[in-house]
Write a protein that holds these residues in place. Structure first.
Motif, short mmCIF file in Angstrom:
data_model
loop_
_atom_site.label_atom_id
_atom_site.label_comp_id
_atom_site.label_asym_id
_atom_site.label_seq_id
_atom_site.Cartn_x
_atom_site.Cartn_y
_atom_site.Cartn_z
N LEU A 153 6.75 14.30 -5.90
CA LEU A 153 7.24 13.34 -6.90
C LEU A 153 8.76 13.20 -6.84
O LEU A 153 9.30 12.11 -7.03
N THR A 154 9.44 14.32 -6.57
CA THR A 154 10.90 14.27 -6.45
C THR A 154 11.32 13.44 -5.26
O THR A 154 12.28 12.66 -5.34
N ILE A 155 10.62 13.59 -4.13
CA ILE A 155 10.90 12.74 -2.97
C ILE A 155 10.68 11.28 -3.34
O ILE A 155 11.49 10.40 -3.03
N ALA A 156 9.56 11.01 -4.03
CA ALA A 156 9.26 9.64 -4.43
C ALA A 156 10.34 9.06 -5.33
O ALA A 156 10.65 7.86 -5.27
N SER A 157 10.96 9.93 -6.15
CA SER A 157 12.00 9.45 -7.07
C SER A 157 13.26 9.00 -6.34
O SER A 157 14.09 8.30 -6.91
N THR A 158 13.40 9.40 -5.07
CA THR A 158 14.58 9.00 -4.29
C THR A 158 14.36 7.71 -3.51
O THR A 158 15.28 7.23 -2.85
N LEU A 159 13.16 7.17 -3.57
CA LEU A 159 12.85 5.96 -2.83
C LEU A 159 13.24 4.71 -3.62
O LEU A 159 13.33 4.73 -4.85
N SER A 193 8.69 -0.08 -12.53
CA SER A 193 7.47 0.50 -13.12
C SER A 193 7.06 1.77 -12.39
O SER A 193 6.61 2.74 -13.02
N GLU A 194 7.23 1.78 -11.07
CA GLU A 194 6.91 2.98 -10.29
C GLU A 194 7.89 4.11 -10.60
O GLU A 194 7.48 5.28 -10.73
N SER A 231 9.00 9.34 -13.23
CA SER A 231 9.80 10.07 -14.20
C SER A 231 8.91 10.76 -15.24
O SER A 231 9.14 11.93 -15.59
N LEU A 232 7.91 10.06 -15.72
CA LEU A 232 6.99 10.64 -16.72
C LEU A 232 6.25 11.84 -16.15
O LEU A 232 6.10 12.88 -16.81
N PHE A 292 -3.11 16.56 -14.36
CA PHE A 292 -1.76 16.29 -13.84
C PHE A 292 -1.80 16.00 -12.35
O PHE A 292 -1.15 15.06 -11.87
N ARG A 293 -2.55 16.79 -11.60
CA ARG A 293 -2.63 16.60 -10.16
C ARG A 293 -3.30 15.27 -9.81
O ARG A 293 -2.88 14.57 -8.89
N GLU A 294 -4.35 14.92 -10.54
CA GLU A 294 -5.07 13.67 -10.25
C GLU A 294 -4.20 12.45 -10.55
O GLU A 294 -4.16 11.50 -9.76
N LYS A 295 -3.50 12.47 -11.68
CA LYS A 295 -2.62 11.34 -12.02
C LYS A 295 -1.50 11.21 -11.01
O LYS A 295 -1.16 10.09 -10.59
N SER A 296 -0.95 12.35 -10.61
CA SER A 296 0.13 12.33 -9.62
C SER A 296 -0.36 11.81 -8.28
O SER A 296 0.32 11.04 -7.60
#
Length: 280
Positions: A123-129, A134-135, A140-141, A165-169
């Protein structure tokens, strides 16, 4: 498209999920099951300290791991779960004198935090994209939710259900992967049988290639163009990434890099480090 990432990434956001053995009480060397066939020093049951773990929680043979070809030890990474659990302990544990109940609480919590931290890494990697607003909000949530899960007491973490948590992520990450793959047209499409064991991709154009959850064991990616290639969950044991630029590849972990074969000309994303084994 020469980059997928936001400019000026704050690398400190990866620190909580980056292993720091100096702040750990040797958890991986005690909690986990070891097998010689998997590249560990001895066969060892979970919950038993490794024979090479010293009283100061340092490894007696750490400097010789590469020489002895202990690939299991060299590749392992806990995503920072070791130091996270250790920070919860009021005093350094004596692993040989700990009660079964205390040990179980620590080991079960370690396993749970490691799983959550692995998701938080992705998720942290995704936050840098460079994602849509909306994504970004969804990421962030989920990051906040994961951090809250692991900030609780070990007694709560021990029995925590992290399935939701794992499924939503997983759903959010998969959607992001598909959206990125679409940007690369045919390059980003995954194969129906993602088994690339031993395949030779040397100098191939693999822009946007979806290697997620694939077998890349002993595959040759030397000098391949891996811009936007997605490695989420790929098995990269003995994958040849010598002389290869992975700086703009997606969802790589330190475990994958540790298990692969690189050299001084391998270029990694800035949040990953060069394994000691590559320097020999």
């Amino acid at each position: 498209m020469n980059t997928l990432f936001e400019p000026d990434i704050d690398l400190s956001i990866f620190k909580p999920y980056t292993i720091d053995c100096s702040k750990c009480c040797g958890l991986c060397c005690v909690a986990l099951y070891f097998s010689k066939i998997d590249g560990f020093p001895d066969n060892k049951n979970a919950g038993i300290p490794c024979n090479h773990l010293q009283h100061d929680y340092k490894c007696k043979i750490h400097s010789a791991l590469s020489k002895q070809r202990l690939k299991g030890c060299m590749a392992y990474d806990c995503f920072g779960a070791g130091q996270q659990i250790t920070s919860h302990l009021t005093e350094p544990p004596n692993w040989k004198a700990l009660s079964p109940k205390e040990a179980k609480t620590i080991f079960d919590s370690f396993s749970t935090v490691m799983q959550v931290h692995q998701v938080l890494w992705y998720l942290t990697i995704a936050s840098t994209l460079g994602l849509e607003k909306s994504e970004k909000e969804q990421i962030s949530l989920l990051l906040n939710q994961g951090k809250e899960l692991t900030s609780q007491s070990l007694e709560i973490i021990q029995n925590m259900d992290i399935k939701s948590f794992r499924e939503k992520s997983s759903l959010v990450l998969r959607k992001i992967c598909l959206n990125i793959a679409d940007k690369f047209s045919n390059h980003g499409k995954s194969d129906s049988n993602p088994n690339y064991m031993g395949r030779n991709f040397k100098q191939k154009n693999l822009i946007g290639k979806d290697f997620s959850m694939s077998l890349l064991i002993a595959a040759n990616l030397e000098e391949a163009n891996l811009l936007g290639a997605n490695f989420l969950g790929a098995d990269m044991r003995d994958t040849n990434i010598k002389n290869t630029d992975l700086s703009h590849s997606l969802f790589l972990t330190q475990i994958q890099i540790n298990a692969a074969k690189g050299n001084e000309n391998t270029v990694l994303p800035p949040y990953l480090y060069v394994p000691i084994s590559w320097q020999h």
